[in-house]
Design a protein around this motif. Structure first.
Motif, PDB file in Angstrom:
ATOM      1  N   SER A  56      10.826   3.442 -13.497  1.00  0.00           N
ATOM      2  CA  SER A  56      11.465   3.238 -14.832  1.00  0.00           C
ATOM      3  C   SER A  56      11.060   1.909 -15.415  1.00  0.00           C
ATOM      4  O   SER A  56      11.398   0.536 -14.115  1.00  0.00           O
ATOM      5  N   SER A  57      10.977   2.031 -16.611  1.00  0.00           N
ATOM      6  CA  SER A  57      10.487   0.793 -16.788  1.00  0.00           C
ATOM      7  C   SER A  57       9.617  -0.141 -16.127  1.00  0.00           C
ATOM      8  O   SER A  57       9.241  -1.121 -16.495  1.00  0.00           O
ATOM      9  N   TYR A  58       8.249   0.943 -16.125  1.00  0.00           N
ATOM     10  CA  TYR A  58       7.248   0.060 -15.172  1.00  0.00           C
ATOM     11  C   TYR A  58       7.887  -0.560 -13.709  1.00  0.00           C
ATOM     12  O   TYR A  58       6.610  -0.988 -13.758  1.00  0.00           O
ATOM     13  N   HIS A  59       8.735   0.477 -13.283  1.00  0.00           N
ATOM     14  CA  HIS A  59       8.845  -0.542 -11.980  1.00  0.00           C
ATOM     15  C   HIS A  59       9.347   0.738 -10.908  1.00  0.00           C
ATOM     16  O   HIS A  59       9.809   1.703 -11.797  1.00  0.00           O
ATOM     17  N   ILE A  60       9.568   0.513  -9.908  1.00  0.00           N
ATOM     18  CA  ILE A  60       9.932   2.079  -9.577  1.00  0.00           C
ATOM     19  C   ILE A  60      11.604   1.094  -8.970  1.00  0.00           C
ATOM     20  O   ILE A  60      12.100   0.450  -8.712  1.00  0.00           O
ATOM     21  N   LEU A  61      12.114   2.105  -9.095  1.00  0.00           N
ATOM     22  CA  LEU A  61      13.154   2.142  -8.824  1.00  0.00           C
ATOM     23  C   LEU A  61      14.066   3.055  -7.729  1.00  0.00           C
ATOM     24  O   LEU A  61      14.002   3.669  -7.580  1.00  0.00           O
ATOM     25  N   ILE A 120       0.752  -1.152   0.213  1.00  0.00           N
ATOM     26  CA  ILE A 120       0.239  -0.102   0.188  1.00  0.00           C
ATOM     27  C   ILE A 120       1.075   1.081  -0.121  1.00  0.00           C
ATOM     28  O   ILE A 120       0.650   2.522  -0.601  1.00  0.00           O
ATOM     29  N   SER A 121       1.604   1.221   1.097  1.00  0.00           N
ATOM     30  CA  SER A 121       2.820   1.946   0.706  1.00  0.00           C
ATOM     31  C   SER A 121       3.717   2.369  -0.703  1.00  0.00           C
ATOM     32  O   SER A 121       3.900   3.776  -0.673  1.00  0.00           O
ATOM     33  N   GLU A 122       3.313   1.449  -1.748  1.00  0.00           N
ATOM     34  CA  GLU A 122       3.549   1.896  -2.266  1.00  0.00           C
ATOM     35  C   GLU A 122       3.562   2.569  -3.542  1.00  0.00           C
ATOM     36  O   GLU A 122       4.157   3.207  -4.506  1.00  0.00           O
ATOM     37  N   GLY A 123       2.178   1.691  -3.029  1.00  0.00           N
ATOM     38  CA  GLY A 123       0.789   2.605  -3.940  1.00  0.00           C
ATOM     39  C   GLY A 123       1.239   4.039  -4.445  1.00  0.00           C
ATOM     40  O   GLY A 123       1.460   5.157  -5.147  1.00  0.00           O
ATOM     41  N   PHE A 124       1.588   4.466  -2.871  1.00  0.00           N
ATOM     42  CA  PHE A 124       1.311   6.384  -2.451  1.00  0.00           C
ATOM     43  C   PHE A 124       2.761   7.136  -3.170  1.00  0.00           C
ATOM     44  O   PHE A 124       3.191   7.669  -3.704  1.00  0.00           O
ATOM     45  N   VAL A 125       3.564   5.542  -2.908  1.00  0.00           N
ATOM     46  CA  VAL A 125       4.819   5.528  -4.211  1.00  0.00           C
ATOM     47  C   VAL A 125       4.739   6.503  -5.295  1.00  0.00           C
ATOM     48  O   VAL A 125       5.054   7.286  -5.831  1.00  0.00           O
ATOM     49  N   TRP A 126       4.121   5.337  -5.719  1.00  0.00           N
ATOM     50  CA  TRP A 126       3.343   5.376  -7.586  1.00  0.00           C
ATOM     51  C   TRP A 126       2.536   7.190  -7.579  1.00  0.00           C
ATOM     52  O   TRP A 126       3.098   7.461  -8.782  1.00  0.00           O
ATOM     53  N   TYR A 176      15.529  -3.775 -10.275  1.00  0.00           N
ATOM     54  CA  TYR A 176      14.487  -3.176  -9.666  1.00  0.00           C
ATOM     55  C   TYR A 176      14.276  -4.620  -8.124  1.00  0.00           C
ATOM     56  O   TYR A 176      13.514  -4.607  -7.804  1.00  0.00           O
ATOM     57  N   LEU A 177      15.233  -5.220  -7.158  1.00  0.00           N
ATOM     58  CA  LEU A 177      15.158  -5.925  -6.582  1.00  0.00           C
ATOM     59  C   LEU A 177      14.426  -5.735  -5.094  1.00  0.00           C
ATOM     60  O   LEU A 177      13.644  -6.411  -5.385  1.00  0.00           O
ATOM     61  N   ILE A 178      14.640  -4.651  -4.950  1.00  0.00           N
ATOM     62  CA  ILE A 178      13.474  -4.381  -3.357  1.00  0.00           C
ATOM     63  C   ILE A 178      12.221  -4.079  -3.626  1.00  0.00           C
ATOM     64  O   ILE A 178      11.669  -5.053  -2.998  1.00  0.00           O
ATOM     65  N   SER A 179      12.003  -3.348  -4.992  1.00  0.00           N
ATOM     66  CA  SER A 179      11.288  -3.454  -5.241  1.00  0.00           C
ATOM     67  C   SER A 179       9.880  -5.127  -5.889  1.00  0.00           C
ATOM     68  O   SER A 179       8.522  -4.882  -5.584  1.00  0.00           O
ATOM     69  N   VAL A 180      10.996  -5.529  -6.849  1.00  0.00           N
ATOM     70  CA  VAL A 180      10.091  -6.594  -7.222  1.00  0.00           C
ATOM     71  C   VAL A 180      10.533  -7.475  -6.503  1.00  0.00           C
ATOM     72  O   VAL A 180       8.749  -8.786  -6.300  1.00  0.00           O
TER      73      VAL A 180
END
Length: 205
Positions: A128-133, A46-52, A187-191
């Motif tokens: 970056s490329s549909y991911h969070i870096l 959910i927190s990453e949703g707010f990052v987006w 994108y290791l951390i996010s994925v």
């Protein structure tokens, strides 16, 4: 989640709900910390949703900072200690407990180091490329050592544990890490956190 804000919020709500169900199902006090893992991952997604949302909306610097740091603290500070500690709480065999202490001490060291890095060094997050870096500007000579220590803290406990089903969870985590490292290394951390969040649903079994 690592693909869009909508996916992050939807996945986060679902996984958080599974976490709540796991906590209700596990009434044994020694198992409650481990049962809380899906809820932790759900809140992280959910927190990453707010990052987006913040990255896609100029002027949302505070939202970006708070949500990105929340995501990273769970991934880099909470998880390396919480995982071995939660498994140790459930373990009753003394020989296995001694092995778990190695992972716990390693995890605490990893958590402490990453907390210092997060407090001292600059953090950035970008799409970056549909991911969070995510990037933390800490000394890169420690990167390989930190990665090894992180793995020691978070993977062996799942195979050391005598609890039924831990091996399955561990196997899924290992496969998730391997796939992420090979295909999404940048994108290791996010994925990886996304895959680990999905894997955590087996805790409900």
């Amino acid at each position: 989640m690592c693909f869009s804000a909508t996916a992050s919020f939807a996945g986060g709500v679902i996984i958080t709900s599974i976490g709540a169900a796991a906590i209700r199902k596990n009434t044994e006090p020694s198992q409650r910390l481990f049962a809380a893992i899906p809820m932790l991952f759900g809140l992280q997604q959910i927190s990453e949703g707010f990052v987006w949302l913040a990255l896609q909306s100029p002027g949302q610097d505070m939202v970006l900072k708070v949500s990105a740091y929340f995501f990273l603290v769970i991934a880099l500070v909470v998880w390396p200690t919480m995982l071995p500690l939660s498994v140790l709480h459930m373990e009753r065999l003394e020989q296995r407990r001694r092995m778990l202490y190695v992972s716990l001490v390693t995890g605490m060291a990893v958590s402490f180091c990453f907390m210092i890095y997060i407090l001292i060094f600059k953090m950035t997050a970008q799409i970056s490329s549909y991911h969070i870096l995510y990037a933390i500007d800490y000394p890169q000579q420690f990167a390989d050592l930190g990665a090894i220590a992180y793995i020691i803290a978070t993977i062996p406990p799942l195979f050391v544990s005598s609890k039924r089903g831990m091996g399955l969870f561990g196997t899924i985590i290992v496969l998730s890490y391997g796939v992420t490292r090979f295909f999404y290394g940048e994108y290791l951390i996010s994925v990886y956190c996304f895959f680990a969040a999905l894997a955590s649903v087996v805790i409900l079994r």
